[in-house]
Design a protein around this motif. Structure first.
Motif, mmCIF file in Angstrom:
data_model
loop_
_atom_site.group_PDB
_atom_site.id
_atom_site.type_symbol
_atom_site.label_atom_id
_atom_site.label_comp_id
_atom_site.label_asym_id
_atom_site.label_seq_id
_atom_site.Cartn_x
_atom_site.Cartn_y
_atom_site.Cartn_z
ATOM 1 N N GLN A 1 0.829 -1.214 0.000
ATOM 2 C CA GLN A 1 0.000 0.000 0.000
ATOM 3 C C GLN A 1 0.866 1.269 0.000
ATOM 4 O O GLN A 1 0.597 2.212 -0.734
ATOM 5 N N VAL A 2 1.926 1.267 0.795
ATOM 6 C CA VAL A 2 2.820 2.429 0.863
ATOM 7 C C VAL A 2 3.625 2.546 -0.424
ATOM 8 O O VAL A 2 3.778 3.637 -0.977
ATOM 9 N N ALA A 3 4.131 1.434 -0.923
ATOM 10 C CA ALA A 3 4.901 1.450 -2.173
ATOM 11 C C ALA A 3 4.067 2.010 -3.320
ATOM 12 O O ALA A 3 4.539 2.836 -4.110
ATOM 13 N N ARG A 4 2.804 1.566 -3.405
ATOM 14 C CA ARG A 4 1.909 2.057 -4.465
ATOM 15 C C ARG A 4 1.732 3.573 -4.355
ATOM 16 O O ARG A 4 1.795 4.284 -5.354
ATOM 17 N N LYS A 5 1.512 4.051 -3.136
ATOM 18 C CA LYS A 5 1.299 5.486 -2.925
ATOM 19 C C LYS A 5 2.541 6.280 -3.324
ATOM 20 O O LYS A 5 2.445 7.304 -4.004
ATOM 21 N N LEU A 6 3.716 5.820 -2.926
ATOM 22 C CA LEU A 6 4.955 6.535 -3.253
ATOM 23 C C LEU A 6 5.230 6.508 -4.757
ATOM 24 O O LEU A 6 5.721 7.481 -5.324
ATOM 25 N N LYS A 7 4.885 5.415 -5.420
ATOM 26 C CA LYS A 7 5.093 5.321 -6.874
ATOM 27 C C LYS A 7 4.124 6.203 -7.656
ATOM 28 O O LYS A 7 4.401 6.583 -8.781
ATOM 29 N N GLU A 8 2.971 6.555 -7.031
ATOM 30 C CA GLU A 8 2.022 7.475 -7.671
ATOM 31 C C GLU A 8 2.520 8.924 -7.628
ATOM 32 O O GLU A 8 2.098 9.739 -8.439
ATOM 33 N N LEU A 9 3.402 9.211 -6.681
ATOM 34 C CA LEU A 9 3.926 10.572 -6.533
ATOM 35 C C LEU A 9 5.041 10.799 -7.554
ATOM 36 O O LEU A 9 5.635 9.845 -8.051
ATOM 37 N N PRO A 10 5.370 12.040 -7.835
ATOM 38 C CA PRO A 10 6.392 12.302 -8.855
ATOM 39 C C PRO A 10 7.826 12.129 -8.332
ATOM 40 O O PRO A 10 8.651 13.025 -8.400
ATOM 41 N N PHE A 11 8.105 10.948 -7.783
ATOM 42 C CA PHE A 11 9.448 10.646 -7.297
ATOM 43 C C PHE A 11 10.178 9.820 -8.340
ATOM 44 O O PHE A 11 9.567 9.074 -9.103
ATOM 45 N N LYS A 12 11.495 9.893 -8.329
ATOM 46 C CA LYS A 12 12.287 9.182 -9.335
ATOM 47 C C LYS A 12 12.799 7.822 -8.848
ATOM 48 O O LYS A 12 13.424 7.100 -9.601
ATOM 49 N N TRP A 13 12.511 7.459 -7.616
ATOM 50 C CA TRP A 13 13.047 6.216 -7.071
ATOM 51 C C TRP A 13 12.096 5.052 -7.339
ATOM 52 O O TRP A 13 10.889 5.212 -7.394
ATOM 53 N N THR A 14 12.677 3.877 -7.484
ATOM 54 C CA THR A 14 11.871 2.700 -7.822
ATOM 55 C C THR A 14 11.719 1.728 -6.658
ATOM 56 O O THR A 14 10.859 0.857 -6.704
ATOM 57 N N HIS A 15 12.548 1.867 -5.629
ATOM 58 C CA HIS A 15 12.492 0.953 -4.481
ATOM 59 C C HIS A 15 12.462 1.757 -3.184
ATOM 60 O O HIS A 15 13.166 2.773 -3.048
ATOM 61 N N TYR A 16 11.644 1.274 -2.241
ATOM 62 C CA TYR A 16 11.464 1.961 -0.957
ATOM 63 C C TYR A 16 11.599 0.944 0.172
ATOM 64 O O TYR A 16 10.975 -0.126 0.125
ATOM 65 N N PHE A 17 12.421 1.282 1.161
ATOM 66 C CA PHE A 17 12.689 0.382 2.283
ATOM 67 C C PHE A 17 12.324 1.052 3.600
ATOM 68 O O PHE A 17 12.645 2.226 3.821
ATOM 69 N N GLU A 18 11.682 0.280 4.477
ATOM 70 C CA GLU A 18 11.331 0.791 5.797
ATOM 71 C C GLU A 18 12.548 0.691 6.718
ATOM 72 O O GLU A 18 13.121 -0.380 6.878
ATOM 73 N N VAL A 19 12.911 1.824 7.298
ATOM 74 C CA VAL A 19 14.032 1.891 8.223
ATOM 75 C C VAL A 19 13.533 1.734 9.654
ATOM 76 O O VAL A 19 14.139 1.042 10.474
ATOM 77 N N ASN A 20 12.400 2.381 9.952
ATOM 78 C CA ASN A 20 11.853 2.344 11.304
ATOM 79 C C ASN A 20 10.367 2.687 11.248
ATOM 80 O O ASN A 20 9.917 3.350 10.310
ATOM 81 N N ARG A 21 9.637 2.261 12.287
ATOM 82 C CA ARG A 21 8.205 2.539 12.385
ATOM 83 C C ARG A 21 7.878 2.738 13.858
ATOM 84 O O ARG A 21 8.299 1.960 14.698
ATOM 85 N N LYS A 22 7.109 3.794 14.141
ATOM 86 C CA LYS A 22 6.679 4.044 15.522
ATOM 87 C C LYS A 22 5.228 4.476 15.547
ATOM 88 O O LYS A 22 4.793 5.248 14.709
ATOM 89 N N GLU A 23 4.501 3.969 16.555
ATOM 90 C CA GLU A 23 3.128 4.396 16.807
ATOM 91 C C GLU A 23 3.146 5.314 18.020
ATOM 92 O O GLU A 23 3.916 5.094 18.955
ATOM 93 N N PHE A 24 2.259 6.330 17.990
ATOM 94 C CA PHE A 24 2.191 7.282 19.092
ATOM 95 C C PHE A 24 0.851 7.991 19.056
ATOM 96 O O PHE A 24 0.087 7.859 18.114
ATOM 97 N N THR A 25 0.583 8.744 20.096
ATOM 98 C CA THR A 25 -0.650 9.510 20.208
ATOM 99 C C THR A 25 -0.296 10.982 20.276
ATOM 100 O O THR A 25 0.711 11.366 20.888
ATOM 101 N N VAL A 26 -1.123 11.803 19.641
ATOM 102 C CA VAL A 26 -0.920 13.255 19.687
ATOM 103 C C VAL A 26 -2.270 13.902 19.974
ATOM 104 O O VAL A 26 -3.302 13.421 19.531
ATOM 105 N N SER A 27 -2.240 14.980 20.742
ATOM 106 C CA SER A 27 -3.481 15.684 21.074
ATOM 107 C C SER A 27 -3.351 17.154 20.699
ATOM 108 O O SER A 27 -2.255 17.636 20.418
ATOM 109 N N GLN A 28 -4.476 17.847 20.721
ATOM 110 C CA GLN A 28 -4.453 19.276 20.402
ATOM 111 C C GLN A 28 -3.740 20.068 21.493
ATOM 112 O O GLN A 28 -3.228 21.143 21.233
ATOM 113 N N GLN A 29 -3.738 19.542 22.701
ATOM 114 C CA GLN A 29 -3.121 20.282 23.799
ATOM 115 C C GLN A 29 -1.595 20.234 23.770
ATOM 116 O O GLN A 29 -0.942 21.144 24.259
ATOM 117 N N GLU A 30 -1.039 19.157 23.202
ATOM 118 C CA GLU A 30 0.403 18.998 23.284
ATOM 119 C C GLU A 30 0.987 18.364 22.024
ATOM 120 O O GLU A 30 0.646 17.242 21.672
#
Length: 155
Positions: free
Chosen positions: A60-89
């Motif tokens: 899903q991410v590869a498809r999205k990045l390939k739809e954008l006007p980028f010149k790269w053909t391969h994409y690798f995940e280096v890191n992934r983090k989940e977190f929460t953000v609020s309007q207050q902070e």
């Protein structure tokens, strides 16, 4: 949101549980809080990453990045983090030794993403972030490669 009056006696146990769930979900939305996921991604034309810990991004991410006007053909995940953000902070998240992001939740599902590389601000973007969309921000790297941060909602 309009207040709703009801009598506890008028609910059966299942109905009361459903009413409490709706109330809790409503309060969570009012609190202005998003669960997010940030991915640090490396874009290259090389079919393999020199780092064996890097894995190809999900389709899903590869498809999205390939739809954008980028010149790269391969994409690798280096890191992934989940977190929460609020309007207050706003929330600062470290994705690597050299990459950090700051995320702020604005009104009306707007998210502001600021990307820092080696301690310096690389870019900033703010836009609506519906549940099915991704926000992408990145910059050039040595040897005709690039680094991207992909931000998505998890709730």
């Amino acid at each position: 949101m309009k207040p709703v009056a009801f009598s506890i006696r008028s609910f059966r146990p299942a109905g009361l549980a459903a009413a409490l769930l709706v109330c809790c979900l409503g309060l969570s939305a009012l609190a202005g809080e998003f669960r997010l996921e940030a991915q640090l991604i490396w874009g290259t034309n090389d079919p393999k990453s020199p780092d064996p810990r890097h894995k190809p991004v999900e389709e899903q991410v590869a498809r999205k990045l390939k739809e954008l006007p980028f010149k790269w053909t391969h994409y690798f995940e280096v890191n992934r983090k989940e977190f929460t953000v609020s309007q207050q902070e706003p929330r600062t998240v470290t994705l690597s030794e050299e990459c950090e992001i700051r995320v702020r939740l604005l009104e009306d599902e707007q998210v502001e993403l600021t990307l820092y590389g080696k301690g310096k601000r690389v870019g900033r973007i703010s836009q609506k972030l519906p549940k099915s969309e991704m926000l992408v921000l990145g910059g050039n790297a040595p040897n005709y490669t690039a680094w991207f941060v992909v931000l998505r909602r998890k709730d």
